[in-house]
Design an enzyme around this catalytic site. Structure first.
Site, PDB file in Angstrom:
ATOM      1  N   ASN A   9      58.247   6.709  42.521  1.00 46.92           N
ATOM      2  CA  ASN A   9      56.808   6.926  42.902  1.00 46.92           C
ATOM      3  C   ASN A   9      56.493   8.262  42.797  1.00 46.92           C
ATOM      4  O   ASN A   9      56.713   9.066  43.647  1.00 46.92           O
ATOM      5  CB  ASN A   9      56.667   6.319  44.393  1.00 46.92           C
ATOM      6  CG  ASN A   9      55.213   6.409  44.865  1.00 46.92           C
ATOM      7  OD1 ASN A   9      54.183   6.541  44.003  1.00 46.92           O
ATOM      8  ND2 ASN A   9      54.980   6.104  45.840  1.00 46.92           N
ATOM      9  N   TRP A  10      55.852   8.707  41.704  1.00 45.13           N
ATOM     10  CA  TRP A  10      55.318   9.930  41.647  1.00 45.13           C
ATOM     11  C   TRP A  10      53.936  10.134  42.289  1.00 45.13           C
ATOM     12  O   TRP A  10      53.629  11.563  42.444  1.00 45.13           O
ATOM     13  CB  TRP A  10      54.913  10.034  39.904  1.00 45.13           C
ATOM     14  CG  TRP A  10      55.996  10.033  39.072  1.00 45.13           C
ATOM     15  CD1 TRP A  10      57.431   9.645  39.328  1.00 45.13           C
ATOM     16  CD2 TRP A  10      55.866  10.242  37.686  1.00 45.13           C
ATOM     17  NE1 TRP A  10      58.201   9.903  38.051  1.00 45.13           N
ATOM     18  CE2 TRP A  10      57.242  10.082  36.969  1.00 45.13           C
ATOM     19  CE3 TRP A  10      54.986  10.258  36.586  1.00 45.13           C
ATOM     20  CZ2 TRP A  10      57.583   9.983  35.733  1.00 45.13           C
ATOM     21  CZ3 TRP A  10      55.178  10.400  35.198  1.00 45.13           C
ATOM     22  CH2 TRP A  10      56.677  10.276  34.980  1.00 45.13           C
ATOM     23  N   LYS A  11      53.502   9.341  42.880  1.00 45.47           N
ATOM     24  CA  LYS A  11      51.965   9.536  43.423  1.00 45.47           C
ATOM     25  C   LYS A  11      51.235  10.322  42.788  1.00 45.47           C
ATOM     26  O   LYS A  11      51.001   9.960  41.480  1.00 45.47           O
ATOM     27  CB  LYS A  11      52.546  10.374  44.914  1.00 45.47           C
ATOM     28  CG  LYS A  11      53.495   9.532  45.889  1.00 45.47           C
ATOM     29  CD  LYS A  11      53.899  10.022  47.021  1.00 45.47           C
ATOM     30  CE  LYS A  11      54.832   9.514  47.806  1.00 45.47           C
ATOM     31  NZ  LYS A  11      55.139   9.702  49.108  1.00 45.47           N
ATOM     32  N   HIS A  97      51.673   0.430  49.802  1.00 41.23           N
ATOM     33  CA  HIS A  97      52.184   1.568  50.321  1.00 41.23           C
ATOM     34  C   HIS A  97      51.454   2.099  51.481  1.00 41.23           C
ATOM     35  O   HIS A  97      50.364   2.253  51.677  1.00 41.23           O
ATOM     36  CB  HIS A  97      52.206   2.762  49.123  1.00 41.23           C
ATOM     37  CG  HIS A  97      53.090   4.008  49.451  1.00 41.23           C
ATOM     38  ND1 HIS A  97      52.720   4.749  50.261  1.00 41.23           N
ATOM     39  CD2 HIS A  97      54.445   4.228  48.970  1.00 41.23           C
ATOM     40  CE1 HIS A  97      53.639   5.569  50.397  1.00 41.23           C
ATOM     41  NE2 HIS A  97      54.625   5.328  49.400  1.00 41.23           N
ATOM     42  N   GLU A  99      50.706   5.020  52.528  1.00 40.35           N
ATOM     43  CA  GLU A  99      49.553   5.840  52.329  1.00 40.35           C
ATOM     44  C   GLU A  99      48.299   5.159  51.978  1.00 40.35           C
ATOM     45  O   GLU A  99      47.345   5.747  52.320  1.00 40.35           O
ATOM     46  CB  GLU A  99      50.105   6.880  51.174  1.00 40.35           C
ATOM     47  CG  GLU A  99      51.258   8.060  51.767  1.00 40.35           C
ATOM     48  CD  GLU A  99      52.105   8.433  50.596  1.00 40.35           C
ATOM     49  OE1 GLU A  99      51.685   8.377  49.312  1.00 40.35           O
ATOM     50  OE2 GLU A  99      53.225   9.139  50.957  1.00 40.35           O
ATOM     51  N   GLU A 169      59.976   0.953  54.064  1.00 39.58           N
ATOM     52  CA  GLU A 169      59.530   2.172  54.049  1.00 39.58           C
ATOM     53  C   GLU A 169      59.035   2.615  55.417  1.00 39.58           C
ATOM     54  O   GLU A 169      58.031   2.467  55.649  1.00 39.58           O
ATOM     55  CB  GLU A 169      58.590   2.775  52.938  1.00 39.58           C
ATOM     56  CG  GLU A 169      59.131   2.516  51.573  1.00 39.58           C
ATOM     57  CD  GLU A 169      58.319   3.313  50.701  1.00 39.58           C
ATOM     58  OE1 GLU A 169      59.175   4.035  49.932  1.00 39.58           O
ATOM     59  OE2 GLU A 169      57.124   3.467  50.478  1.00 39.58           O
ATOM     60  N   GLY A 175      58.586  11.408  53.067  1.00 38.76           N
ATOM     61  CA  GLY A 175      58.267  12.844  52.831  1.00 38.76           C
ATOM     62  C   GLY A 175      58.448  13.708  53.814  1.00 38.76           C
ATOM     63  O   GLY A 175      58.033  14.695  53.897  1.00 38.76           O
ATOM     64  N   SER A 215      62.493   9.536  51.789  1.00 38.49           N
ATOM     65  CA  SER A 215      63.571  10.359  51.784  1.00 38.49           C
ATOM     66  C   SER A 215      64.730  10.377  51.224  1.00 38.49           C
ATOM     67  O   SER A 215      65.797  10.838  51.278  1.00 38.49           O
ATOM     68  CB  SER A 215      63.633  11.156  53.192  1.00 38.49           C
ATOM     69  OG  SER A 215      62.483  11.782  53.432  1.00 38.49           O
ATOM     70  N   GLY A 236      59.950   8.856  46.513  1.00 38.17           N
ATOM     71  CA  GLY A 236      58.953   9.602  46.109  1.00 38.17           C
ATOM     72  C   GLY A 236      59.800  11.064  45.650  1.00 38.17           C
ATOM     73  O   GLY A 236      59.782  11.157  44.351  1.00 38.17           O
ATOM     74  N   GLY A 237      59.439  12.116  46.371  1.00 39.99           N
ATOM     75  CA  GLY A 237      59.819  13.302  46.026  1.00 39.99           C
ATOM     76  C   GLY A 237      61.103  13.404  45.226  1.00 39.99           C
ATOM     77  O   GLY A 237      60.893  14.370  44.129  1.00 39.99           O
TER      78      GLY A 237
HETATM   79  C1  PEP Z   1      57.497   7.069  48.817  1.00 41.32           C
HETATM   80  O1  PEP Z   1      56.662   7.690  48.135  1.00 41.32           O
HETATM   81  O2  PEP Z   1      57.424   5.865  49.013  1.00 41.32           O
HETATM   82  C2  PEP Z   1      58.590   7.723  49.420  1.00 41.32           C
HETATM   83  C3  PEP Z   1      59.579   6.908  50.022  1.00 41.32           C
HETATM   84  O3  PEP Z   1      58.632   9.339  49.290  1.00 41.32           O
HETATM   85  P1  PEP Z   1      59.772  10.156  49.580  1.00 41.32           P
HETATM   86  O4  PEP Z   1      60.942   9.604  49.011  1.00 41.32           O
HETATM   87  O5  PEP Z   1      59.242  11.366  49.343  1.00 41.32           O
HETATM   88  O6  PEP Z   1      60.023   9.966  51.133  1.00 41.32           O
END
Ligand code: PEP
Length: 253
Positions: A9-11, A97, A99, A169, A175, A215, A236-237
């Site tokens: 997930n590049w967001k 998601h 967010e 999640e 994050g 994470s 994500g990251g």
């Molecule tokens: C996400 O964007 O869904 C996510 C889990 O981010 P991260 O891996 O950065 O916690």
């Protein structure tokens, strides 16, 4: 074996050039994926066509949007419909998601509508669920997640849910660098599977890929993915760094 998925997930990150470079670096890792393994790139809308083109020769690599609108079409300036996503070759869509739920006030009903539109347009939803910290601290996470499943998925048919993808999640782990322990992930994934088995049946529940998100990094993916009910991750990251994401892909069962 049900599908094991490493979903990026590049967001709202990376320019087009950076995204294409990153995709190329991941493809040149030349990881041999088994038939039951998939890699999904969740990219900003404007990059869908270019990333799809980049992965077109590779089996088991897919492109995902990060959202779609909950109406079919019409005067909704700035929104993108499931039909539009299908027309540019999108495979998956991340739905709900945390967010989006938090910053864009997406509710259960809107998410149910989006999922319906995904099915109507041959797109595979990746349905996100997960509790905030206050709910975890009150030990009410099971009921919280059950409500999310019930309100947005329980109208679907057995056929639609066979092979469906859910991402658990916990919001407190997204994050933050704070990961759920593999035992906490397994416990919730087993709960999700039980909820689906109670409403539908074991065959449906066993066919659903349940990804963990929060994470996930190169150094913890193997342990988390090794849990019985964890079928990969939504990342994500760490999906923005080729070496990290390659290790995460290699950690799939
Ligand atoms: C996400 O964007 O869904 C996510 C889990 O981010 P991260 O891996 O950065 O916690």
């Amino acid at each position: 074996m049900r599908k094991q998925i490493a979903a990026a997930n590049w967001k709202m990150n990376l320019t087009l050039d950076q995204g294409i470079k990153l995709t190329g670096e991941i493809l040149s890792g030349n990881i041999e994926l088994h038939d039951h393994q998939q890699v999904v790139f969740g990219v900003p809308f404007p990059y869908l066509i270019a990333v799809k083109d980049k992965i077109k020769e590779k089996a088991n690599y897919f492109v995902s949007a990060q959202n779609c609108y909950f109406q079919k079409s019409g005067a909704y300036t700035g929104e993108v419909s499931a039909e539009i996503l299908n027309s540019v070759g999108t495979d998956y869509v991340i739905i709900g998601h945390s967010e989006r739920r938090e910053y864009f006030n997406e509710n259960h009903q809107m998410l149910a509508e989006k999922i319906n539109l995904c099915f109507e347009n041959k797109l595979k939803p990746i349905f996100c669920c997960g509790e905030p910290l206050s709910v975890r601290e009150a030990n009410e996470q099971n009921d919280y997640v059950e409500t999310q499943l019930k309100e947005s998925l329980f109208h679907l048919s057995e056929q639609q849910l066979t092979g469906f993808v859910i991402a658990y999640e916990p919001i407190w782990a997204i994050g933050t660098g704070k990961t759920a322990s593999s035992a906490q992930a397994q416990e919730m994934h087993a709960h999700i599977r039980n909820v689906m088995a109670s409403k539908y049946n074991n065959d449906v529940a066993e066919s659903i890929s349940i990804l963990y998100g929060g994470s996930v990094k190169a150094n913890n993916a193997k342990e988390i993915f090794s849990e019985k009910d964890v079928d990969g991750g939504l990342v994500g990251g760490a999906s923005l760094v080729a070496s990290e994401f390659l290790t995460i892909i290699q950690s799939l069962k």
